[in-house]
Design a protein around this motif. Structure first.
Motif, mmCIF file in Angstrom:
data_model
loop_
_atom_site.group_PDB
_atom_site.id
_atom_site.type_symbol
_atom_site.label_atom_id
_atom_site.label_comp_id
_atom_site.label_asym_id
_atom_site.label_seq_id
_atom_site.Cartn_x
_atom_site.Cartn_y
_atom_site.Cartn_z
ATOM 1 N N GLY A 148 0.839 -1.200 0.000
ATOM 2 C CA GLY A 148 0.000 0.000 0.000
ATOM 3 C C GLY A 148 0.870 1.246 0.000
ATOM 4 O O GLY A 148 2.084 1.189 0.245
ATOM 5 N N PHE A 149 0.248 2.375 -0.265
ATOM 6 C CA PHE A 149 0.954 3.656 -0.328
ATOM 7 C C PHE A 149 0.299 4.641 0.640
ATOM 8 O O PHE A 149 -0.927 4.648 0.773
ATOM 9 C CB PHE A 149 0.920 4.219 -1.748
ATOM 10 C CG PHE A 149 1.521 3.316 -2.785
ATOM 11 C CD1 PHE A 149 2.879 3.086 -2.833
ATOM 12 C CD2 PHE A 149 0.709 2.681 -3.715
ATOM 13 C CE1 PHE A 149 3.426 2.251 -3.792
ATOM 14 C CE2 PHE A 149 1.242 1.853 -4.679
ATOM 15 C CZ PHE A 149 2.603 1.637 -4.713
ATOM 16 N N PRO A 150 1.112 5.473 1.303
ATOM 17 C CA PRO A 150 2.579 5.437 1.309
ATOM 18 C C PRO A 150 3.112 4.424 2.325
ATOM 19 O O PRO A 150 2.462 4.136 3.331
ATOM 20 C CB PRO A 150 2.943 6.860 1.731
ATOM 21 C CG PRO A 150 1.816 7.285 2.619
ATOM 22 C CD PRO A 150 0.581 6.630 2.067
ATOM 23 N N THR A 151 4.289 3.887 2.054
ATOM 24 C CA THR A 151 4.975 2.971 2.960
ATOM 25 C C THR A 151 6.397 3.470 3.146
ATOM 26 O O THR A 151 7.046 3.884 2.180
ATOM 27 C CB THR A 151 4.991 1.540 2.388
ATOM 28 O OG1 THR A 151 3.652 1.120 2.136
ATOM 29 C CG2 THR A 151 5.636 0.576 3.371
ATOM 30 N N ASN A 161 6.961 11.936 14.078
ATOM 31 C CA ASN A 161 7.157 10.499 14.267
ATOM 32 C C ASN A 161 8.185 9.930 13.294
ATOM 33 O O ASN A 161 8.968 9.045 13.652
ATOM 34 C CB ASN A 161 5.822 9.766 14.110
ATOM 35 C CG ASN A 161 4.886 10.030 15.263
ATOM 36 O OD1 ASN A 161 5.308 10.472 16.334
ATOM 37 N ND2 ASN A 161 3.606 9.778 15.069
ATOM 38 N N LEU A 162 8.191 10.414 12.051
ATOM 39 C CA LEU A 162 9.169 9.920 11.083
ATOM 40 C C LEU A 162 10.587 10.343 11.462
ATOM 41 O O LEU A 162 11.533 9.551 11.328
ATOM 42 C CB LEU A 162 8.821 10.428 9.690
ATOM 43 C CG LEU A 162 7.776 9.615 8.921
ATOM 44 C CD1 LEU A 162 7.451 10.288 7.594
ATOM 45 C CD2 LEU A 162 8.262 8.195 8.671
ATOM 46 N N ILE A 163 10.742 11.565 11.923
ATOM 47 C CA ILE A 163 12.069 12.019 12.345
ATOM 48 C C ILE A 163 12.546 11.226 13.555
ATOM 49 O O ILE A 163 13.710 10.803 13.623
ATOM 50 C CB ILE A 163 12.037 13.526 12.655
ATOM 51 C CG1 ILE A 163 11.781 14.324 11.369
ATOM 52 C CG2 ILE A 163 13.341 13.978 13.300
ATOM 53 C CD1 ILE A 163 11.641 15.812 11.587
ATOM 54 N N LYS A 164 11.645 10.992 14.500
ATOM 55 C CA LYS A 164 12.013 10.202 15.675
ATOM 56 C C LYS A 164 12.345 8.766 15.295
ATOM 57 O O LYS A 164 13.284 8.164 15.818
ATOM 58 C CB LYS A 164 10.861 10.239 16.682
ATOM 59 C CG LYS A 164 11.184 9.539 17.997
ATOM 60 C CD LYS A 164 10.032 9.658 18.973
ATOM 61 C CE LYS A 164 10.373 8.957 20.284
ATOM 62 N NZ LYS A 164 9.240 9.050 21.258
ATOM 63 N N HIS A 185 5.756 1.599 11.150
ATOM 64 C CA HIS A 185 4.367 1.215 11.360
ATOM 65 C C HIS A 185 3.603 2.212 12.230
ATOM 66 O O HIS A 185 2.446 1.960 12.563
ATOM 67 C CB HIS A 185 4.295 -0.169 12.027
ATOM 68 C CG HIS A 185 4.782 -1.287 11.157
ATOM 69 N ND1 HIS A 185 4.064 -1.768 10.084
ATOM 70 C CD2 HIS A 185 5.936 -2.010 11.205
ATOM 71 C CE1 HIS A 185 4.733 -2.754 9.505
ATOM 72 N NE2 HIS A 185 5.878 -2.913 10.152
ATOM 73 N N GLY A 186 4.232 3.311 12.610
ATOM 74 C CA GLY A 186 3.580 4.261 13.500
ATOM 75 C C GLY A 186 2.629 5.194 12.783
ATOM 76 O O GLY A 186 2.356 5.058 11.576
ATOM 77 N N HIS A 187 2.133 6.167 13.548
ATOM 78 C CA HIS A 187 1.243 7.188 12.981
ATOM 79 C C HIS A 187 2.053 8.098 12.056
ATOM 80 O O HIS A 187 3.131 8.568 12.410
ATOM 81 C CB HIS A 187 0.602 8.008 14.090
ATOM 82 C CG HIS A 187 -0.241 9.140 13.593
ATOM 83 N ND1 HIS A 187 -1.417 8.955 12.902
ATOM 84 C CD2 HIS A 187 -0.046 10.496 13.670
ATOM 85 C CE1 HIS A 187 -1.930 10.126 12.581
ATOM 86 N NE2 HIS A 187 -1.122 11.075 13.040
ATOM 87 N N ARG A 188 1.545 8.326 10.873
ATOM 88 C CA ARG A 188 2.267 9.083 9.850
ATOM 89 C C ARG A 188 2.244 10.568 10.177
ATOM 90 O O ARG A 188 1.223 11.239 10.030
ATOM 91 C CB ARG A 188 1.650 8.819 8.480
ATOM 92 C CG ARG A 188 2.416 9.438 7.331
ATOM 93 C CD ARG A 188 1.874 8.974 5.993
ATOM 94 N NE ARG A 188 0.473 9.308 5.807
ATOM 95 C CZ ARG A 188 -0.520 8.434 5.796
ATOM 96 N NH1 ARG A 188 -0.274 7.148 5.975
ATOM 97 N NH2 ARG A 188 -1.770 8.818 5.605
ATOM 98 N N SER A 189 3.397 11.092 10.619
ATOM 99 C CA SER A 189 3.533 12.518 10.901
ATOM 100 C C SER A 189 4.999 12.896 10.783
ATOM 101 O O SER A 189 5.897 12.037 10.779
ATOM 102 C CB SER A 189 3.021 12.865 12.309
ATOM 103 O OG SER A 189 3.847 12.282 13.304
#
Length: 255
Positions: free
Chosen positions: A145-148, A168-171, A161-165
């Motif tokens: 699926g997208f986005p991954t 969260n991505l930087i962490k 697999h976390g909440h897309r933000s």
């Protein structure tokens, strides 16, 4: 030396006269412009001298460097780019995906922040792959699926697999990635199963493209085109079996 000094003096005098003539001409011209009437002759002369000196000596203003944005990866530059020794945060997206489109500005901000952090030992580069166009790469990562998002560090691959933000991505890319489960190498994108999936996807794409070429451009009937492809696949398969048999054939020992 005296000749060189004379040349420099003559050139300097010519430059000064050119500046004076230019400033005099421009001063007469700008008197008719309302928004430049308040500029005095002295200030305009100083500005003209500085500008001419800048052009004459070749001194140019240097723009402030900005951190690069998201790097676009394709099948041609993927493996070469990831072999630079850095960790890579990679997004698989699709142009028709509304979630990807809405998250694009936030992902760009992630790239700006991570690329600007030059002193960290764990340097992360941010990239994206068009999964709809690069199907072989998407198959290597088993994208469903997208986005991954994946964090790739050498042959170690972790999926987000976390909440897309943005936060969260930087962490995930800098701190909490060690808590994520590592994809086993055997089934990962760099392992044998990932390479096999990529090979099958490339082969399927090539066969589909060849079928469309035979039916649309060559004008062959669909059934006849399928027969040609099946016959070609049979010939290739038998050839590979014969080659493998010859290579792996046991040889008699000579005493």
């Amino acid at each position: 030396v005296l000749c060189s000094l004379q040349v420099v003096i003559v050139e300097s005098w010519g430059l000064a006269m050119a500046i004076t003539n230019t400033s005099a001409t421009m001063n007469e011209t700008i008197r008719s412009l309302p928004f430049l009437r308040r500029m005095t002759s002295a200030s305009f002369l100083i500005f003209t001298i500085l500008l001419s000196w800048n052009n004459w000596t070749g001194i140019q203003l240097v723009k402030a460097e900005t951190a690069p944005g998201v790097i676009q990866l394709t099948a041609k530059n993927f493996d070469k780019s990831l072999s630079d020794g850095n960790a890579w945060l990679i997004e698989f997206y699709a142009p028709w995906c509304s979630h990807c489109t809405r998250f694009a500005p936030s992902y760009e901000a992630v790239a700006q922040q991570l690329h600007s952090e030059k002193n960290k030992k764990h340097k992360v580069k941010v990239a994206k792959v068009d999964g709809a166009a690069e199907r072989a790469l998407a198959s290597r990562f088993s994208v469903k699926g997208f986005p991954t998002f994946f964090l790739v560090d050498g042959w170690t691959v972790r999926e987000f697999h976390g909440h897309r933000s943005q936060e969260n991505l930087i962490k995930f890319a800098t701190e909490s990635y060690e808590e994520a489960e590592v994809i086993p190498f055997l089934f990962g994108p760099f392992g044998p199963m990932g390479q096999l999936r990529s090979f099958l996807m490339r082969s399927g794409t090539w066969v589909v493209g060849l079928y469309e070429n035979l039916t649309k451009e060559r004008g062959l009937a669909p059934l006849f085109a399928m027969a040609v492809l099946c016959f070609g696949g049979l010939v290739v398969g038998l050839t590979m079996i014969v080659v493998l048999g010859v290579v792996m054939m046991s040889k008699m020992k000579q005493d």
